[in-house]
Motif scaffolding. Sequence first.
Motif, mmCIF file in Angstrom:
data_model
loop_
_atom_site.group_PDB
_atom_site.id
_atom_site.type_symbol
_atom_site.label_atom_id
_atom_site.label_comp_id
_atom_site.label_asym_id
_atom_site.label_seq_id
_atom_site.Cartn_x
_atom_site.Cartn_y
_atom_site.Cartn_z
ATOM 1 N N ALA A 35 -5.131 7.962 -44.971
ATOM 2 C CA ALA A 35 -6.543 7.946 -45.384
ATOM 3 C C ALA A 35 -7.473 7.528 -44.256
ATOM 4 O O ALA A 35 -8.640 7.901 -44.244
ATOM 5 C CB ALA A 35 -6.728 7.029 -46.587
ATOM 6 N N THR A 36 -6.968 6.765 -43.310
ATOM 7 C CA THR A 36 -7.811 6.310 -42.201
ATOM 8 C C THR A 36 -7.652 7.163 -40.948
ATOM 9 O O THR A 36 -8.373 6.955 -39.976
ATOM 10 C CB THR A 36 -7.520 4.829 -41.845
ATOM 11 N N THR A 61 -9.508 2.528 -52.195
ATOM 12 C CA THR A 61 -10.910 2.929 -52.002
ATOM 13 C C THR A 61 -11.768 1.714 -51.698
ATOM 14 O O THR A 61 -12.605 1.733 -50.796
ATOM 15 C CB THR A 61 -11.426 3.680 -53.253
ATOM 16 N N LYS A 68 -12.268 5.024 -44.735
ATOM 17 C CA LYS A 68 -11.588 6.099 -45.457
ATOM 18 C C LYS A 68 -12.155 7.443 -45.021
ATOM 19 O O LYS A 68 -13.327 7.710 -45.172
ATOM 20 C CB LYS A 68 -11.746 5.908 -46.971
#
Length: 193
Positions: A35-36, A61, A68
């Motif tokens: 996600a990063t 989240t 993110k």
Amino acid sequence: MPQIFINSESQKSKQVFVVTGANQGLGYGIVETLATTVENGIIYITALKESDGKEAVKKLTKSLKERKKSELRFHQLDITSDESCQQFTTHLKECHGTIDVLINNAGIGFYLETIKTLEEKIEKGWLSMNVNYFGTKRITLNLLPLIKSGGGRVINVCSQLGKIQNYNQKYAFKLKNAQNHKEIEEVIDFYMR
């Protein structure tokens, strides 16, 4: 406008990742890293329990905030269930057409020294095989037709307990040189006997 009415062609160009068993532990960490680092992707967190998966999405989240770079989505998945694997496959096919990466992380393990009875060893052994081998095989075979040709990947995660050097050398050799599922499953059958 609700997402159902949006032309899905724009979503099909995004990289799609699926991480099984991603609501905790290593799977959670894999999703956090993806996600990063993956720009504008879609990462599916799958979990056995809907509440666990949705909580993982919410927690990630909140903790990642502006770091993110990809969208996180949850889908319930029980890799020991044909129906659950088929439903997830249908969802992915309808929403995305293809996927880029399947990371098989879902698994279960036991420390044999904590198991006292033969009956419990047999029960835990079958449970372990049902999840770790047959479940991984089931979801992989379901999703293989969706893996992008030429660039898609399947990644299998296992623990130190799964190291082949821990096996009887004769059967370790058979596993290393297996040509098909039948030969692998012969070793599983021996193990369970």
